[in-house]
Design a protein around this motif. Structure first.
Motif, PDB file in Angstrom:
ATOM      1  N   THR A 100       0.812  -1.221   0.000  1.00 14.68           N
ATOM      2  CA  THR A 100       0.000   0.000   0.000  1.00 14.68           C
ATOM      3  C   THR A 100       0.843   1.268   0.000  1.00 14.68           C
ATOM      4  OG1 THR A 100      -0.197  -0.112   2.382  1.00 14.68           O
ATOM      5  CG2 THR A 100      -2.021  -1.009   1.122  1.00 14.68           C
ATOM      6  N   SER A 101       2.064   1.223   0.580  1.00 13.34           N
ATOM      7  CA  SER A 101       2.792   2.489   0.677  1.00 13.34           C
ATOM      8  C   SER A 101       3.255   2.990  -0.687  1.00 13.34           C
ATOM      9  CB  SER A 101       3.952   2.402   1.664  1.00 13.34           C
ATOM     10  OG  SER A 101       4.770   1.344   1.331  1.00 13.34           O
ATOM     11  N   ILE A 102       3.228   2.115  -1.705  1.00  4.77           N
ATOM     12  CA  ILE A 102       3.599   2.568  -3.042  1.00  4.77           C
ATOM     13  C   ILE A 102       2.608   3.626  -3.550  1.00  4.77           C
ATOM     14  CG2 ILE A 102       3.876   1.834  -5.458  1.00  4.77           C
ATOM     15  CD1 ILE A 102       4.842  -0.879  -4.266  1.00  4.77           C
ATOM     16  N   TYR A 103       1.320   3.455  -3.234  1.00  4.66           N
ATOM     17  CA  TYR A 103       0.358   4.432  -3.753  1.00  4.66           C
ATOM     18  C   TYR A 103      -0.354   5.253  -2.677  1.00  4.66           C
ATOM     19  CZ  TYR A 103      -2.901   0.639  -2.667  1.00  4.66           C
ATOM     20  OH  TYR A 103      -3.590  -0.324  -2.009  1.00  4.66           O
ATOM     21  N   PHE A 104      -0.172   4.876  -1.406  1.00  3.20           N
ATOM     22  CA  PHE A 104      -0.882   5.646  -0.392  1.00  3.20           C
ATOM     23  C   PHE A 104      -0.107   5.716   0.920  1.00  3.20           C
ATOM     24  CE2 PHE A 104      -3.520   5.451   3.449  1.00  3.20           C
ATOM     25  CZ  PHE A 104      -4.160   6.683   3.346  1.00  3.20           C
ATOM     26  N   LEU A 105      -0.007   6.928   1.482  1.00  7.70           N
ATOM     27  CA  LEU A 105       0.568   7.068   2.825  1.00  7.70           C
ATOM     28  C   LEU A 105      -0.373   7.945   3.648  1.00  7.70           C
ATOM     29  CD1 LEU A 105       4.320   7.896   2.036  1.00  7.70           C
ATOM     30  CD2 LEU A 105       3.420   5.732   2.861  1.00  7.70           C
ATOM     31  N   SER A 137       4.007   5.856  13.440  1.00  8.36           N
ATOM     32  CA  SER A 137       4.748   7.127  13.327  1.00  8.36           C
ATOM     33  C   SER A 137       5.475   7.268  12.002  1.00  8.36           C
ATOM     34  CB  SER A 137       5.811   7.249  14.397  1.00  8.36           C
ATOM     35  OG  SER A 137       5.241   7.126  15.645  1.00  8.36           O
ATOM     36  N   LEU A 138       6.382   6.331  11.774  1.00  8.16           N
ATOM     37  CA  LEU A 138       7.297   6.517  10.664  1.00  8.16           C
ATOM     38  C   LEU A 138       6.580   6.671   9.324  1.00  8.16           C
ATOM     39  CD1 LEU A 138      10.317   6.665  10.586  1.00  8.16           C
ATOM     40  CD2 LEU A 138      10.385   4.285   9.942  1.00  8.16           C
ATOM     41  N   ILE A 139       5.565   5.855   9.119  1.00  9.69           N
ATOM     42  CA  ILE A 139       4.888   5.884   7.825  1.00  9.69           C
ATOM     43  C   ILE A 139       4.206   7.237   7.585  1.00  9.69           C
ATOM     44  CG2 ILE A 139       2.796   4.739   8.702  1.00  9.69           C
ATOM     45  CD1 ILE A 139       2.901   3.305   5.858  1.00  9.69           C
ATOM     46  N   THR A 140       3.721   7.846   8.650  1.00  7.05           N
ATOM     47  CA  THR A 140       3.099   9.174   8.500  1.00  7.05           C
ATOM     48  C   THR A 140       4.168  10.205   8.133  1.00  7.05           C
ATOM     49  OG1 THR A 140       1.790   8.493  10.383  1.00  7.05           O
ATOM     50  CG2 THR A 140       1.517  10.755   9.642  1.00  7.05           C
ATOM     51  N   LEU A 141       5.336  10.085   8.753  1.00  9.38           N
ATOM     52  CA  LEU A 141       6.404  11.046   8.492  1.00  9.38           C
ATOM     53  C   LEU A 141       6.886  10.959   7.043  1.00  9.38           C
ATOM     54  CD1 LEU A 141       8.364  10.511  11.804  1.00  9.38           C
ATOM     55  CD2 LEU A 141       6.594  12.193  11.311  1.00  9.38           C
ATOM     56  N   PHE A 142       6.902   9.732   6.489  1.00  6.46           N
ATOM     57  CA  PHE A 142       7.314   9.575   5.095  1.00  6.46           C
ATOM     58  C   PHE A 142       6.401  10.372   4.165  1.00  6.46           C
ATOM     59  CE2 PHE A 142       9.214   5.142   6.070  1.00  6.46           C
ATOM     60  CZ  PHE A 142      10.441   5.698   6.309  1.00  6.46           C
ATOM     61  N   SER A 143       5.135  10.495   4.538  1.00  6.77           N
ATOM     62  CA  SER A 143       4.183  11.164   3.638  1.00  6.77           C
ATOM     63  C   SER A 143       4.568  12.626   3.410  1.00  6.77           C
ATOM     64  CB  SER A 143       2.766  11.066   4.190  1.00  6.77           C
ATOM     65  OG  SER A 143       2.619  11.983   5.244  1.00  6.77           O
ATOM     66  N   LYS A 144       5.352  13.180   4.331  1.00  3.85           N
ATOM     67  CA  LYS A 144       5.739  14.588   4.176  1.00  3.85           C
ATOM     68  C   LYS A 144       6.705  14.818   3.018  1.00  3.85           C
ATOM     69  CE  LYS A 144       4.812  15.492   8.937  1.00  3.85           C
ATOM     70  NZ  LYS A 144       3.412  15.595   9.080  1.00  3.85           N
ATOM     71  N   ILE A 155       8.620  10.935  -3.334  1.00  5.89           N
ATOM     72  CA  ILE A 155       9.831  10.272  -2.832  1.00  5.89           C
ATOM     73  C   ILE A 155       9.516   9.503  -1.551  1.00  5.89           C
ATOM     74  CG2 ILE A 155      12.068  10.741  -1.747  1.00  5.89           C
ATOM     75  CD1 ILE A 155      12.505  11.301  -4.467  1.00  5.89           C
ATOM     76  N   GLY A 156       8.620  10.072  -0.775  1.00  6.68           N
ATOM     77  CA  GLY A 156       8.216   9.425   0.474  1.00  6.68           C
ATOM     78  C   GLY A 156       7.630   8.046   0.228  1.00  6.68           C
ATOM     79  N   ASN A 157       6.843   7.922  -0.851  1.00  2.80           N
ATOM     80  CA  ASN A 157       6.270   6.612  -1.160  1.00  2.80           C
ATOM     81  C   ASN A 157       7.368   5.607  -1.491  1.00  2.80           C
ATOM     82  OD1 ASN A 157       4.096   8.673  -1.837  1.00  2.80           O
ATOM     83  ND2 ASN A 157       2.972   6.750  -1.874  1.00  2.80           N
ATOM     84  N   LEU A 158       8.335   6.059  -2.283  1.00  2.00           N
ATOM     85  CA  LEU A 158       9.437   5.161  -2.616  1.00  2.00           C
ATOM     86  C   LEU A 158      10.217   4.778  -1.371  1.00  2.00           C
ATOM     87  CD1 LEU A 158      11.096   6.652  -5.821  1.00  2.00           C
ATOM     88  CD2 LEU A 158       9.659   4.621  -5.567  1.00  2.00           C
ATOM     89  N   PHE A 159      10.447   5.809  -0.551  1.00  2.00           N
ATOM     90  CA  PHE A 159      11.200   5.613   0.678  1.00  2.00           C
ATOM     91  C   PHE A 159      10.488   4.608   1.593  1.00  2.00           C
ATOM     92  CE2 PHE A 159      13.953   6.836   4.053  1.00  2.00           C
ATOM     93  CZ  PHE A 159      15.021   7.448   3.413  1.00  2.00           C
ATOM     94  N   ALA A 160       9.179   4.803   1.729  1.00  2.00           N
ATOM     95  CA  ALA A 160       8.394   3.919   2.593  1.00  2.00           C
ATOM     96  C   ALA A 160       8.450   2.496   2.068  1.00  2.00           C
ATOM     97  CB  ALA A 160       6.955   4.403   2.671  1.00  2.00           C
ATOM     98  N   ALA A 161       8.276   2.349   0.741  1.00  2.00           N
ATOM     99  CA  ALA A 161       8.295   0.996   0.175  1.00  2.00           C
ATOM    100  C   ALA A 161       9.661   0.354   0.422  1.00  2.00           C
ATOM    101  CB  ALA A 161       7.978   1.036  -1.308  1.00  2.00           C
TER     102      ALA A 161
END
Ligand code: TRP
Length: 446
Positions: free
Chosen positions: A114-119, A287-294, A298-304
């Protein structure tokens, strides 16, 4: 004859077992709570005085016998073979850990997808998503859990060399590369300096009596001791491997990856004002996944990438939880590898589903025992009882039952006499006492 790892395959497989979810959140959280590098110093000290000592004990049991854990105790005990054999059944602990570990792997898989398309972009939303996965979305939980279990079993079904070794030989370096990329990225953020201070500046005033015990518990958990994993892998250890340097490399990789994970996680936490005191799964899944959304896209890639790294770390640990029981069934009942795995699969699948159900709101009541969910009971039972008890038994068995000459024949070449005698002393008198202390403390005072 067992299949043998290659030398580097052995190091990576054991490091793969050691590096796991413990490094991803247990290590950084404890470091943060206990005075940064003061805790790391303590952890290193206890790793070498206690866990490493028992680790080498498990290596000796596995390597000298070249058998599965049950067969190893049985063949090495000069008398009371049937009694010592029971120590080998610590392999059940590995299967029980796998049952809940694979549920977490399922969550990680879902987050990779899911983090590829949604955070989520607020903590509140993030918390709702995570909680609803745990308490309501039964279908989703079971779906991803099933994939995680099948992946792990698929690898083990290929055997030690073409399954476990092959997995580790590319996945561990890949994990390392991902962490380097993320670390370099983090270094350009303002939070990095705070993170580095948080993780690395010693503050000895923050150490307390609990710090010693947490450090000891962590040192034990993170080297995968007390469930027959190291014994089983050591049975496939190639001859003429330098046991001292390989074991030290494993411990080194384990610590390094913990520190890298911590630096990355806390950079984000400090950069965006997250809560560094939040513990366990909440730290990454909320926490972390929400912070990636900022970070936007790039955040999506980072999260994935981050969740794939977690998945790699967890998968290489998971296979090392299945192999001990597989080898036992193969050696003792002459099962084929496939048949052995089918048996284990049925057991862990049922246990895993019970773990999932114990968090679902509809079923949680009937799966709560002594105020703990079934999931938490398995964690408690394995970490606080089974692993330390086996640790004590290993120390006593190697220190007092096995022949000193055969241990010296194994280690003397690489350690020299002096270091060998120090190890032998620590194993007989220091390690078991230390473990009894952690256990009593965990059972009665926490
Ligand atoms: N070392 C693993 C981690 O840090 C966890 C673990 C504990 C483990 N006991 C184990 C892994 C036994 C494999 C086998 O996450």
């Amino acid at each position: 004859m067992n299949e043998k790892f290659s030398k580097i395959g052995f190091i990576l497989a054991v490091a793969g077992s050691a590096v796991g979810l413990g490094n991803a959140w247990k290590f950084p959280t404890l470091v943060g709570q206990n005075g940064g590098s003061a805790f790391i110093v303590l952890y290193l000290l206890l790793t070498f005085l206690v866990s490493f000592v028992i680790f080498l004990g498990e290596i000796a049991i596995g390597k000298i016998s070249e058998k599965d854990a049950v067969g190893a105790f049985e063949s090495l005990a000069p008398k009371n073979k049937n009694l010592w054999k029971f120590a080998g059944f610590c392999i059940i602990g590995a299967i029980l850990i796998f049952s809940f570990y694979s549920v977490i792997m399922g969550w990680i898989l879902k987050y990779v997808v899911t983090s590829i398309y949604f955070l989520p972009n607020s903590m509140k939303e993030s918390e709702e998503i995570f909680n609803s996965l745990l308490t309501k979305d039964l279908g989703t939980s079971i779906f991803y859990f099933t994939i995680a279990v099948l992946m792990s079993f698929y690898v083990v079904s290929k055997g030690v060399k073409s399954g476990i070794e092959r997995l580790n030989i590319w996945m561990m370096p890949a994990l390392f590369i991902f962490l380097i990329i993320m670390l370099i990225y983090s270094m350009n953020m303002n939070g990095f300096l705070d993170s580095a201070k948080f993780m690395l500046m010693p503050d000895f005033t923050k150490l307390n009596k609990d710090s010693i015990l947490s450090a000891l518990g962590l040192a034990f958990f993170t080297l995968s001791l007390g469930v027959g994993t190291i014994i089983t892998y050591a049975a496939s250890l190639p001859n003429k491997t330098n046991l001292l340097t390989s074991s030290l490399s494993i411990v080194f990789i384990n610590i390094l990856i913990g520190i890298m994970m911590g630096l990355i996680v806390f950079t984000f936490i400090f950069e965006y004002g997250g809560n560094p005191a939040q513990e366990g799964p909440g730290l990454v899944f909320i926490s972390l996944i929400t912070l990636f959304s900022k970070l936007g896209f790039i955040g999506n890639l980072f999260a994935a990438m981050f969740f794939i790294s977690l998945l790699f770390a967890a998968l290489t640990s998971a296979v090392s939880m299945i192999e001990p029981s597989a080898l036992f069934l193969i050696n003792n009942y002459k099962f084929s590898r496939k048949k052995a795995l089918k048996f284990i699969f049925v057991f862990v699948y049922i246990m895993g589903i019970l773990c999932i159900l114990s968090y679902q709101s509809v079923t949680s009541n009937s799966l709560t025992f002594f105020g703990k969910s079934f999931f938490d009971c398995l964690d408690y039972l394995t970490s606080n009882l089974m692993m330390p008890i086996t640790g004590i038994i290993v120390a006593i068995f190697v220190g007092f039952v096995m022949k000193k000459q055969s241990l010296y024949a194994l280690f003397g070449l690489y350690m020299g006499r002096k270091l060998f005698l120090i190890w032998y002393f620590l194993l007989r008198f220091i390690a078991p006492v230390a473990v009894v202390i952690i256990m009593v403390n965990q059972l009665f005072f926490s």
